[in-house]
Design an enzyme around this catalytic site. Structure first.
Site, PDB file in Angstrom:
ATOM      1  N   ASP A 111       0.862  -1.177   0.000  1.00  0.00           N
ATOM      2  CA  ASP A 111       0.000   0.000   0.000  1.00  0.00           C
ATOM      3  C   ASP A 111       0.904   1.234   0.000  1.00  0.00           C
ATOM      4  O   ASP A 111       2.080   1.160   0.377  1.00  0.00           O
ATOM      5  CB  ASP A 111      -0.885  -0.034   1.248  1.00  0.00           C
ATOM      6  CG  ASP A 111      -1.666   1.242   1.463  1.00  0.00           C
ATOM      7  OD1 ASP A 111      -2.369   1.668   0.531  1.00  0.00           O
ATOM      8  OD2 ASP A 111      -1.540   1.826   2.558  1.00  0.00           O
TER       9      ASP A 111
ATOM     10  N   ASP B 260      -0.279   5.005   0.859  1.00  0.00           N
ATOM     11  CA  ASP B 260      -0.570   6.055   1.838  1.00  0.00           C
ATOM     12  C   ASP B 260      -0.365   5.570   3.265  1.00  0.00           C
ATOM     13  O   ASP B 260      -1.008   4.616   3.711  1.00  0.00           O
ATOM     14  CB  ASP B 260      -1.997   6.561   1.675  1.00  0.00           C
ATOM     15  CG  ASP B 260      -2.238   7.174   0.306  1.00  0.00           C
ATOM     16  OD1 ASP B 260      -1.247   7.420  -0.413  1.00  0.00           O
ATOM     17  OD2 ASP B 260      -3.415   7.414  -0.032  1.00  0.00           O
TER      18      ASP B 260
ATOM     19  N   ASP C  33     -11.040  24.669  -1.799  1.00  0.00           N
ATOM     20  CA  ASP C  33     -11.385  23.347  -2.329  1.00  0.00           C
ATOM     21  C   ASP C  33     -10.440  22.286  -1.774  1.00  0.00           C
ATOM     22  O   ASP C  33     -10.838  21.148  -1.507  1.00  0.00           O
ATOM     23  CB  ASP C  33     -11.314  23.347  -3.860  1.00  0.00           C
ATOM     24  CG  ASP C  33     -12.337  24.272  -4.490  1.00  0.00           C
ATOM     25  OD1 ASP C  33     -13.440  24.411  -3.912  1.00  0.00           O
ATOM     26  OD2 ASP C  33     -12.043  24.850  -5.542  1.00  0.00           O
TER      27      ASP C  33
ATOM     28  N   THR D 196      -2.697   0.830  -4.669  1.00  0.00           N
ATOM     29  CA  THR D 196      -3.212   2.047  -4.073  1.00  0.00           C
ATOM     30  C   THR D 196      -4.451   2.569  -4.787  1.00  0.00           C
ATOM     31  O   THR D 196      -4.632   2.326  -5.984  1.00  0.00           O
ATOM     32  CB  THR D 196      -2.117   3.145  -4.095  1.00  0.00           C
ATOM     33  OG1 THR D 196      -2.657   4.375  -3.616  1.00  0.00           O
ATOM     34  CG2 THR D 196      -1.563   3.349  -5.502  1.00  0.00           C
ATOM     35  N   ALA D 197      -5.283   3.308  -4.049  1.00  0.00           N
ATOM     36  CA  ALA D 197      -6.440   3.957  -4.662  1.00  0.00           C
ATOM     37  C   ALA D 197      -6.046   5.186  -5.463  1.00  0.00           C
ATOM     38  O   ALA D 197      -6.851   5.725  -6.228  1.00  0.00           O
ATOM     39  CB  ALA D 197      -7.449   4.358  -3.576  1.00  0.00           C
TER      40      ALA D 197
ATOM     41  N   LYS E 101      -8.669  -3.908  -4.249  1.00  0.00           N
ATOM     42  CA  LYS E 101      -7.238  -4.208  -4.180  1.00  0.00           C
ATOM     43  C   LYS E 101      -6.995  -5.719  -4.197  1.00  0.00           C
ATOM     44  O   LYS E 101      -6.064  -6.202  -4.845  1.00  0.00           O
ATOM     45  CB  LYS E 101      -6.622  -3.592  -2.923  1.00  0.00           C
ATOM     46  CG  LYS E 101      -6.445  -2.090  -2.971  1.00  0.00           C
ATOM     47  CD  LYS E 101      -5.644  -1.615  -1.768  1.00  0.00           C
ATOM     48  CE  LYS E 101      -5.377  -0.132  -1.801  1.00  0.00           C
ATOM     49  NZ  LYS E 101      -4.553   0.303  -0.657  1.00  0.00           N
TER      50      LYS E 101
ATOM     51  N   ASN F 235      -8.810  -1.123   6.060  1.00  0.00           N
ATOM     52  CA  ASN F 235      -9.491  -1.206   4.768  1.00  0.00           C
ATOM     53  C   ASN F 235      -8.832  -2.224   3.846  1.00  0.00           C
ATOM     54  O   ASN F 235      -9.456  -2.721   2.906  1.00  0.00           O
ATOM     55  CB  ASN F 235      -9.472   0.159   4.075  1.00  0.00           C
ATOM     56  CG  ASN F 235     -10.382   1.165   4.739  1.00  0.00           C
ATOM     57  OD1 ASN F 235     -11.471   0.832   5.198  1.00  0.00           O
ATOM     58  ND2 ASN F 235      -9.940   2.412   4.803  1.00  0.00           N
TER      59      ASN F 235
END
Length: 286
Positions: A40, A42, A68, A147-148, A192, A218
Site C-alpha cells: 500500500d 498512503d 477546495d 493504491t487507490a 485491491k 481497509n
C-alpha cells in the site's frame, strides 16, 4: 443485497483493469517468478496521502482554490479513518478523484505528477518501508504498489523508488483525454484484493509465497489473499486484526524498534535484518 453485488462487480472490474495497466507499464525484471510483494502507499510507503500531496501541487498551480483543497483534505480524512468502507465516503472520494482529471490529457497529468513527486512526495517516503521493498527486490522478487491513487501517479512513485510497477485506480480516457469516468471503481478495499489476484493469475504468482504490506484495516481483503501479511504503521483496527491473526507488525512512526508478531515473513531473517537496518537509518536521519 443488490448494492453489495454491484459494488463487488465494480471492484472486480477495477482490479482487472488495474492489473492490465500495471503490466503494460511495468519493469518485468525478476529471478523469482512465483513470489512478489505488494505495498500500500498512503501511510505505508509514504507519509500521508499521495493524492492529497498531488492535490496540493495542483492547487499551487491554480487548478483549484485552496478552499477546495481544505474540503478535499476533510473528505480524505473521512475516507481513511475508521478502518471500514463507508459507501457514501467512497463515492464522494470517487467524485473528487475524477474532478482532478476530467477533460485533461493523460500526458499533462503524468508530467505534473513527475514535478509534484519531486516537490512534495520524495521526502515523504518511509525509509523503513522502502528498505523492506528493497529486500524483496534483492531476493529477486517483483515489488508492486497497490493504491487507490490514480494509476499514473502510482506508477511514477514506483519508478522513482525503483520498484516493478503499480496497481492503482484506472480512469477512462479517449484519445489520451480523461473522460471523467472510472474503469470499475476506486482501487480500494476489496478492489485491491481483486487486483492482486488478477495480477497473480497473469504473472503465474503463487499467492502463498507472496507478501502484502498496509497500514489500514481497509486493506484486510488484500492482506488476506497472500501467504504473509504485514501491518506497517497500522491504524488501531488493523493492529488489533494483526494481533488476532498473528500477522507481523512494523511501526516506523516513532523510530522505535517495531514489534514483531507471529512467524517470520517469506524472506525470513534477511527481511528482519533489513527492517532493523532501516530503523537504525531512520533514527540517524531524524
Amino acid at each position: 443485497m443488490e448494492g453489495t453485488a454491484e459494488r463487488e462487480r465494480l471492484a472486480a472490474i477495477a482490479g482487472e483493469a488495474s492489473a492490465e495497466a500495471a503490466l503494460a507499464a511495468a519493469d518485468p525484471t525478476a529471478t523469482d517468478l512465483t513470489a512478489a510483494a505488494f505495498f500500500d502507499v498512503d501511510n505505508t510507503m509514504m507519509m500521508g496521502a499521495s493524492i492529497f500531496h498531488f492535490a496540493r501541487g495542483l492547487a499551487a498551480r491554480k487548478f483549484f482554490k485552496n478552499s477546495d483543497l481544505l474540503g478535499f483534505a476533510w473528505q480524505q480524512f473521512k475516507f481513511r479513518v475508521g478502518g471500514r468502507e463507508d459507501p457514501q465516503s467512497v463515492a464522494a472520494s470517487r467524485e473528487q478523484a475524477l474532478s482532478f482529471v476530467a477533460g485533461r490529457s493523460v500526458a499533462e497529468i503524468v508530467s505534473l505528477g513527475e514535478e509534484i513527486y519531486d516537490e512534495l512526495m520524495a521526502d515523504k517516503i518511509w525509509t523503513g518501508t522502502q528498505a523492506l521493498a528493497q529486500m524483496h527486490l534483492d531476493a529477486g522478487q517483483r515489488v508492486w504498489l497497490v493504491t487507490a491513487t490514480p494509476v499514473e501517479l502510482a506508477q511514477i512513485i514506483a519508478r522513482r523508488l525503483g520498484l516493478t510497477g503499480a496497481l492503482g485506480t484506472v480512469s477512462e480516457n479517449s484519445n489520451g483525454i480523461y473522460t471523467g469516468r472510472l474503469v470499475g471503481d476506486l482501487l480500494h478495499g476489496r478492489a485491491k484484493a481483486h487486483a492482486v489476484r488478477a495480477l497473480a493469475a497473469k504473472e503465474g504468482l503463487d499467492l502463498r509465497r507472496c507478501t502484502a504490506y498496509s497500514d489500514s484495516a481497509n486493506d484486510v481483503p488484500m492482506l488476506s489473499v497472500v501467504g504473509t501479511a504485514v501491518a506497517v504503521n497500522p491504524d488501531s483496527a488493523l493492529r488489533e486484526t494483526a494481533r488476532k491473526r498473528s500477522w507481523e507488525i512494523r511501526d516506523f512512526r516513532t523510530g522505535r524498534k517495531a514489534a514483531k508478531i507471529g512467524v517470520p515473513s517469506v524472506l525470513g531473517a534477511g527481511l528482519l535484518a533489513g527492517a532493523t537496518a532501516a530503523t537504525i537509518a531512520y533514527r540517524r536521519r531524524h
